[in-house]
Scaffold this motif. Structure first.
Motif, PDB file in Angstrom:
ATOM      1  N   ILE A  49      39.298  81.104  64.186  1.00  0.00           N
ATOM      2  CA  ILE A  49      39.420  82.561  64.237  1.00  0.00           C
ATOM      3  C   ILE A  49      40.426  82.965  65.299  1.00  0.00           C
ATOM      4  O   ILE A  49      41.290  83.811  65.064  1.00  0.00           O
ATOM      5  N   ASN A  50      40.344  82.350  66.458  1.00  0.00           N
ATOM      6  CA  ASN A  50      41.281  82.646  67.537  1.00  0.00           C
ATOM      7  C   ASN A  50      42.714  82.325  67.118  1.00  0.00           C
ATOM      8  O   ASN A  50      43.634  83.102  67.367  1.00  0.00           O
ATOM      9  N   GLN A  51      42.894  81.178  66.466  1.00  0.00           N
ATOM     10  CA  GLN A  51      44.228  80.784  66.014  1.00  0.00           C
ATOM     11  C   GLN A  51      44.776  81.778  64.992  1.00  0.00           C
ATOM     12  O   GLN A  51      45.956  82.132  65.037  1.00  0.00           O
ATOM     13  N   MET A  52      43.919  82.242  64.079  1.00  0.00           N
ATOM     14  CA  MET A  52      44.359  83.220  63.077  1.00  0.00           C
ATOM     15  C   MET A  52      44.795  84.518  63.743  1.00  0.00           C
ATOM     16  O   MET A  52      45.813  85.108  63.361  1.00  0.00           O
ATOM     17  N   GLN A  53      44.045  84.970  64.735  1.00  0.00           N
ATOM     18  CA  GLN A  53      44.392  86.206  65.429  1.00  0.00           C
ATOM     19  C   GLN A  53      45.698  86.060  66.197  1.00  0.00           C
ATOM     20  O   GLN A  53      46.549  86.943  66.166  1.00  0.00           O
ATOM     21  N   GLN A  54      45.873  84.941  66.879  1.00  0.00           N
ATOM     22  CA  GLN A  54      47.104  84.729  67.629  1.00  0.00           C
ATOM     23  C   GLN A  54      48.308  84.637  66.700  1.00  0.00           C
ATOM     24  O   GLN A  54      49.369  85.199  66.991  1.00  0.00           O
ATOM     25  N   MET A  76      50.842  92.162  57.078  1.00  0.00           N
ATOM     26  CA  MET A  76      49.630  92.908  56.764  1.00  0.00           C
ATOM     27  C   MET A  76      48.530  91.990  56.222  1.00  0.00           C
ATOM     28  O   MET A  76      47.358  92.136  56.592  1.00  0.00           O
ATOM     29  N   ILE A  77      48.895  91.043  55.386  1.00  0.00           N
ATOM     30  CA  ILE A  77      47.905  90.115  54.836  1.00  0.00           C
ATOM     31  C   ILE A  77      47.309  89.253  55.941  1.00  0.00           C
ATOM     32  O   ILE A  77      46.087  89.073  56.017  1.00  0.00           O
ATOM     33  N   ALA A  85      38.059  87.468  59.370  1.00  0.00           N
ATOM     34  CA  ALA A  85      37.521  86.294  60.059  1.00  0.00           C
ATOM     35  C   ALA A  85      36.788  86.710  61.328  1.00  0.00           C
ATOM     36  O   ALA A  85      35.710  86.183  61.638  1.00  0.00           O
ATOM     37  N   PHE A  86      37.349  87.663  62.062  1.00  0.00           N
ATOM     38  CA  PHE A  86      36.701  88.135  63.282  1.00  0.00           C
ATOM     39  C   PHE A  86      35.379  88.811  62.962  1.00  0.00           C
ATOM     40  O   PHE A  86      34.373  88.582  63.645  1.00  0.00           O
ATOM     41  N   GLU A  87      35.367  89.650  61.932  1.00  0.00           N
ATOM     42  CA  GLU A  87      34.124  90.324  61.541  1.00  0.00           C
ATOM     43  C   GLU A  87      33.059  89.310  61.119  1.00  0.00           C
ATOM     44  O   GLU A  87      31.877  89.488  61.406  1.00  0.00           O
ATOM     45  N   MET A  88      33.477  88.248  60.432  1.00  0.00           N
ATOM     46  CA  MET A  88      32.538  87.202  60.055  1.00  0.00           C
ATOM     47  C   MET A  88      31.957  86.544  61.308  1.00  0.00           C
ATOM     48  O   MET A  88      30.759  86.286  61.398  1.00  0.00           O
TER      49      MET A  88
END
Length: 108
Positions: A49-54, A76-77, A85-88
Motif C-alpha cells: 500500500i505504501n509503495q502504491m501511494q508513493q 488518475m488510475i 488500497a489505503f481504504e482497504m
C-alpha cells in the motif's frame, strides 16, 4: 471456556509458534515474521500500500512538472488504486481493533 482450557489452548499456540519459528530459522527474510503468517502478510500488504501511494504521488508530481511520458489518465488510475488500497488497509485495521476489543471483553 474454563481457565485450564484456555491455558491448554495457549500452550498449543505457543508450541506451534515455536515449531514454525524453528522451521523458518534457516531462511533469512527481511522481517522477523514468518512468511505466510498473518503478521507477515499484514506487514507485506502495508508495504505494498505504501509503495502504491508513493508511486502514484511520484507519477502525479511528474505530470505536474510537465513530463510528456506521463498521461493524465494513468495518473488518475494510479491515484484511485492507491486510494482504494489505503481504504482497504483502514478497514482491515478497523476489523482488527474490533476483534481485539471483542476478545478483551470476553469473560472467562
Amino acid at each position: 471456556m474454563s481457565a485450564p482450557a484456555i491455558q491448554a489452548a495457549l500452550q498449543q499456540m505457543q508450541a506451534l509458534s515455536a515449531q514454525a519459528s524453528g522451521q523458518n530459522a534457516g531462511s533469512s527474510s527481511p522481517s522477523d515474521q514468518a512468511p505466510g503468517s498473518f503478521a507477515g502478510e499484514l506487514q507485506a500488504s502495508l508495504g505494498r500500500i505504501n509503495q502504491m501511494q508513493q508511486s502514484a504521488n511520484q507519477q502525479a508530481m511528474s505530470f505536474q512538472a510537465g513530463d510528456p511520458d506521463v498521461a493524465l489518465n494513468d495518473v488518475m488510475i494510479d491515484m484511485q488504486k492507491a486510494s482504494v488500497a489505503f481504504e482497504m488497509g483502514v478497514q482491515v485495521r478497523n476489523r482488527l481493533v474490533t476483534a481485539y476489543k471483542d476478545v478483551m471483553g470476553m469473560q472467562i
